[in-house]
Design a protein around this motif. Structure first.
Motif, PDB file in Angstrom:
ATOM      1  N   ALA A 154      78.066  24.107  64.100  1.00  0.00           N
ATOM      2  CA  ALA A 154      79.342  24.320  64.789  1.00  0.00           C
ATOM      3  C   ALA A 154      80.030  25.582  64.289  1.00  0.00           C
ATOM      4  CB  ALA A 154      80.244  23.105  64.587  1.00  0.00           C
ATOM      5  N   HIS A 155      79.930  25.826  62.966  1.00  0.00           N
ATOM      6  CA  HIS A 155      80.562  27.029  62.417  1.00  0.00           C
ATOM      7  C   HIS A 155      79.881  28.298  62.943  1.00  0.00           C
ATOM      8  CE1 HIS A 155      82.772  29.478  59.544  1.00  0.00           C
ATOM      9  NE2 HIS A 155      81.631  30.116  59.314  1.00  0.00           N
ATOM     10  N   LEU A 156      78.551  28.303  63.016  1.00  0.00           N
ATOM     11  CA  LEU A 156      77.836  29.470  63.533  1.00  0.00           C
ATOM     12  C   LEU A 156      78.199  29.745  64.986  1.00  0.00           C
ATOM     13  CD1 LEU A 156      74.275  28.916  62.040  1.00  0.00           C
ATOM     14  CD2 LEU A 156      75.877  30.729  61.423  1.00  0.00           C
ATOM     15  N   LYS A 157      78.393  28.677  65.744  1.00  0.00           N
ATOM     16  CA  LYS A 157      78.757  28.844  67.147  1.00  0.00           C
ATOM     17  C   LYS A 157      80.170  29.392  67.285  1.00  0.00           C
ATOM     18  CE  LYS A 157      78.862  26.345  71.556  1.00  0.00           C
ATOM     19  NZ  LYS A 157      78.623  25.039  72.239  1.00  0.00           N
ATOM     20  N   ALA A 158      81.073  28.950  66.429  1.00  0.00           N
ATOM     21  CA  ALA A 158      82.465  29.390  66.500  1.00  0.00           C
ATOM     22  C   ALA A 158      82.664  30.777  65.905  1.00  0.00           C
ATOM     23  CB  ALA A 158      83.366  28.381  65.781  1.00  0.00           C
ATOM     24  N   ASP A 159      81.785  31.177  64.961  1.00  0.00           N
ATOM     25  CA  ASP A 159      81.953  32.451  64.265  1.00  0.00           C
ATOM     26  C   ASP A 159      80.613  33.182  64.210  1.00  0.00           C
ATOM     27  OD1 ASP A 159      83.066  34.512  62.815  1.00  0.00           O
ATOM     28  OD2 ASP A 159      82.800  33.515  60.881  1.00  0.00           O
ATOM     29  N   PRO A 160      80.105  33.644  65.363  1.00  0.00           N
ATOM     30  CA  PRO A 160      78.802  34.329  65.362  1.00  0.00           C
ATOM     31  C   PRO A 160      78.908  35.695  64.700  1.00  0.00           C
ATOM     32  CG  PRO A 160      79.826  34.477  67.526  1.00  0.00           C
ATOM     33  CD  PRO A 160      80.710  33.579  66.717  1.00  0.00           C
ATOM     34  N   HIS A 161      77.835  36.120  64.067  1.00  0.00           N
ATOM     35  CA  HIS A 161      77.768  37.433  63.428  1.00  0.00           C
ATOM     36  C   HIS A 161      76.743  38.290  64.171  1.00  0.00           C
ATOM     37  CE1 HIS A 161      80.120  35.581  60.305  1.00  0.00           C
ATOM     38  NE2 HIS A 161      80.123  36.697  59.587  1.00  0.00           N
ATOM     39  N   HIS A 162      77.173  39.474  64.563  1.00  0.00           N
ATOM     40  CA  HIS A 162      76.311  40.382  65.328  1.00  0.00           C
ATOM     41  C   HIS A 162      75.448  41.174  64.361  1.00  0.00           C
ATOM     42  CE1 HIS A 162      75.060  42.617  68.805  1.00  0.00           C
ATOM     43  NE2 HIS A 162      75.418  43.760  68.259  1.00  0.00           N
ATOM     44  N   THR A 163      74.166  40.807  64.250  1.00  0.00           N
ATOM     45  CA  THR A 163      73.290  41.414  63.256  1.00  0.00           C
ATOM     46  C   THR A 163      71.944  41.746  63.890  1.00  0.00           C
ATOM     47  OG1 THR A 163      72.693  39.174  62.553  1.00  0.00           O
ATOM     48  CG2 THR A 163      74.342  40.325  61.248  1.00  0.00           C
ATOM     49  N   TRP A 164      71.763  43.000  64.273  1.00  0.00           N
ATOM     50  CA  TRP A 164      70.498  43.419  64.870  1.00  0.00           C
ATOM     51  C   TRP A 164      69.340  43.214  63.893  1.00  0.00           C
ATOM     52  CZ3 TRP A 164      70.504  44.565  69.896  1.00  0.00           C
ATOM     53  CH2 TRP A 164      71.661  45.063  70.495  1.00  0.00           C
ATOM     54  N   SER A 165      69.495  43.734  62.677  1.00  0.00           N
ATOM     55  CA  SER A 165      68.363  43.769  61.752  1.00  0.00           C
ATOM     56  C   SER A 165      68.036  42.399  61.162  1.00  0.00           C
ATOM     57  CB  SER A 165      68.644  44.766  60.616  1.00  0.00           C
ATOM     58  OG  SER A 165      69.742  44.363  59.827  1.00  0.00           O
ATOM     59  N   LEU A 166      68.897  41.411  61.353  1.00  0.00           N
ATOM     60  CA  LEU A 166      68.642  40.068  60.845  1.00  0.00           C
ATOM     61  C   LEU A 166      68.085  39.126  61.898  1.00  0.00           C
ATOM     62  CD1 LEU A 166      70.401  40.956  58.349  1.00  0.00           C
ATOM     63  CD2 LEU A 166      71.232  38.611  58.307  1.00  0.00           C
ATOM     64  N   SER A 167      67.919  39.602  63.120  1.00  0.00           N
ATOM     65  CA  SER A 167      67.552  38.714  64.223  1.00  0.00           C
ATOM     66  C   SER A 167      66.295  37.911  63.929  1.00  0.00           C
ATOM     67  CB  SER A 167      67.357  39.531  65.506  1.00  0.00           C
ATOM     68  OG  SER A 167      68.558  40.167  65.880  1.00  0.00           O
ATOM     69  N   LYS A 168      65.253  38.564  63.410  1.00  0.00           N
ATOM     70  CA  LYS A 168      64.002  37.859  63.123  1.00  0.00           C
ATOM     71  C   LYS A 168      64.166  36.864  61.982  1.00  0.00           C
ATOM     72  CE  LYS A 168      61.146  41.813  64.495  1.00  0.00           C
ATOM     73  NZ  LYS A 168      60.143  42.811  64.011  1.00  0.00           N
ATOM     74  N   SER A 169      64.898  37.267  60.951  1.00  0.00           N
ATOM     75  CA  SER A 169      65.048  36.413  59.770  1.00  0.00           C
ATOM     76  C   SER A 169      65.878  35.170  60.067  1.00  0.00           C
ATOM     77  CB  SER A 169      65.682  37.210  58.629  1.00  0.00           C
ATOM     78  OG  SER A 169      64.864  38.298  58.253  1.00  0.00           O
ATOM     79  N   LEU A 170      66.923  35.321  60.870  1.00  0.00           N
ATOM     80  CA  LEU A 170      67.785  34.182  61.162  1.00  0.00           C
ATOM     81  C   LEU A 170      67.035  33.064  61.865  1.00  0.00           C
ATOM     82  CD1 LEU A 170      71.097  35.945  62.264  1.00  0.00           C
ATOM     83  CD2 LEU A 170      70.522  34.980  60.032  1.00  0.00           C
ATOM     84  N   GLN A 171      65.978  33.402  62.578  1.00  0.00           N
ATOM     85  CA  GLN A 171      65.176  32.377  63.248  1.00  0.00           C
ATOM     86  C   GLN A 171      64.450  31.478  62.245  1.00  0.00           C
ATOM     87  OE1 GLN A 171      62.540  34.473  65.880  1.00  0.00           O
ATOM     88  NE2 GLN A 171      64.195  35.519  66.965  1.00  0.00           N
TER      89      GLN A 171
END
Length: 483
Positions: free
Chosen positions: A46-63
């Motif tokens: 819920a916190h990630l949905k309410a406060d998303p962080h725009h991170t191009w270089s982290l896209s693969k890692s966050l998965q």
């Protein structure tokens, strides 16, 4: 899952979790096994949905990371922005000569274009939670076999291509505009790959005038030549392109779903053109000014324009426009604002509503140099960064406390403008006349996170290592003037 003693159903507690801060969620999870499981299952998501962080270089890692691990990484990064604490690293050795590079980014790569070469840096996957993913040099591409000033790359923009992340629009000093699909790099590739004609598709829109800027939004693009010809077109090449003639020296663009914003040199250097049903208006819907005084307008120039990231504190609205000006000021305009000038002396035609005043203005009081580029993002999506015209200085402001800004010299302290900047949640990428660089606010950076230097640091003009042992010492100073 066993209910707590108060008997409230889990659905009620799940609804409560979406209103809690990171600290509250952490404390809540420590109260019982029931709430620990509830927070881990629903709270961090819920916190990630309410406060998303725009991170191009982290896209693969966050998965690969759990919601808790993602929140932990973002929280540490935001704290580093507040200090500020970061690792400063060059991404390449010094180039030969003084170049004017431009940057573009997508979810897989950072592209650095300078002279006739496009350098590709690929983002790695960090399987270790809380450790910054790597950025490594992948390969280089050349657009011309012979160095020729008229064939220098002057603008570059990534566009969606179904996840391959290899498609770019490239503008040149001779007015050429091309859609380029970069071929895959071969293992052990030595030297740059020349881009053959079958990887390039020409878009003959601008004649012989240099392409100063290209921006995109979805399937649409906006290009701008030095003589003021703006072209609004589709990546699919249909329908036909639409032209807007500014008839003044022009510099930069920003494109959103509803607006095309153009920066030029004139009495009204920043104009907004509306977009309706994939058509751009040839006349401006808004004129954005740099002054709060009507009586003494002066010609100026806008060199950099950007919008706001998805989780910006002002709502990530397309109505908010950030711009960098010749006089060293960064302005924030809100198209919903009622603060307008009723007339502009010397200007014969303008929108019925007049010219719009900025709602926020910022500058580095120690460095009144032109701002060459601006971007937004950073910790809490609350920061604005500006690349300035001298001494490789990047200025930062937190819009929650804009009077507490600070500036930093890029690694190597080149006597150069910072020509191009890109800001995401944990990293700022920039480029001077000598090399690209990164300021990394994320945790867990190591020596192998970044490309290896090919020459000793002293030969690169780099100072001693910083306290982390990974980055290099850079000079940072605050904007506050002594009272």
């Amino acid at each position: 899952m066993q209910l707590p003693t108060d008997g409230l159903h889990s659905d009620v507690w799940i609804a409560v979790l979406q209103y809690l801060s990171v600290e509250d969620l952490a404390h809540f999870a420590q109260t019982s096994k029931y709430f620990y499981a509830l927070v881990n299952e629903y709270g961090w998501k819920a916190h990630l949905k309410a406060d998303p962080h725009h991170t191009w270089s982290l896209s693969k890692s966050l998965q690969l990371w759990s919601p808790y691990e993602q929140v932990r990484y973002h929280t540490i990064t935001d704290r580093n922005w507040m200090l500020p604490s970061f690792v400063a690293r060059p991404l390449a050795s010094r180039w030969t000569g003084k170049l004017q590079p431009v940057l573009s980014i997508n979810h897989s790569r950072l592209f650095v274009a300078a002279a006739n070469q496009i350098n590709s840096y690929v983002f790695g996957r960090s399987g270790t939670p809380g450790v910054s993913p790597s950025i490594q040099f992948e390969c280089a591409y050349t657009t011309n076999k012979v160095l020729q000033a008229t064939r220098d790359i002057t603008s570059i923009e990534c566009v969606p291509d179904g996840g391959y992340d290899r498609t770019l629009y490239v503008g040149y000093a001779d007015g050429s505009l091309e859609r380029v699909v970069l071929p895959a790099c071969k293992p052990g590739q030595e030297g740059p790959i020349h881009l053959e004609p079958n990887f390039r598709e020409k878009r003959p829109y601008h004649g012989n005038d240099a392409i100063e800027s290209i921006s995109s939004c979805g399937d649409h693009l906006l290009s701008l030549s030095s003589n003021g010809t703006a072209v609004f077109f589709s990546n699919s090449a249909t329908p036909s392109p639409q032209f807007v003639e500014l008839r003044v020296r022009s510099w930069t663009t920003h494109l959103s779903h509803r607006h095309a914003v153009l920066g030029a040199s004139s009495l009204t250097p920043l104009t907004v053109h509306g977009i309706h049903e994939s058509h751009i208006s040839t006349t401006p819907s808004h004129i954005l000014t740099n002054s709060t005084h009507d009586d003494h307008p002066r010609a100026s120039a806008v060199y950099g324009i950007c919008g706001t990231p998805p989780s910006a504190p002002w709502g990530a609205s397309e109505q908010v426009i950030i711009s960098g000006w010749y006089d060293g000021v960064v302005n924030v305009h809100d198209l919903r604002s009622s603060r307008r000038a009723h007339r502009i002396p010397g200007v014969n035609s303008y929108p019925a509503g007049g010219a719009l005043y900025p709602v926020m203005s910022m500058c580095d009081p120690w460095n009144f140099e032109p701002v060459y580029d601006v971007c937004s993002g950073g910790g809490g999506a609350c920061h604005i960064a500006a690349g300035t015209a001298r001494h490789s200085v990047v200025a930062f402001w937190d819009v929650r406390a804009p009077n507490k800004g600070w500036s930093v010299h890029a690694p190597g302290n080149d006597s150069s403008p910072v020509y191009s900047v890109i800001l995401e949640g944990s990293r700022l990428f920039g480029a001077t006349q000598s090399r690209p660089f990164v300021l990394d606010f994320g945790p867990g950076a190591k020596e192998d996170t970044y490309p290896k230097l090919t020459r000793p640091p002293r030969e690169e003009g780099l100072k001693r290592r910083d306290s982390s042992g990974v980055g290099f010492y850079v000079t940072r100073y605050g904007h506050s003037r002594p009272q």
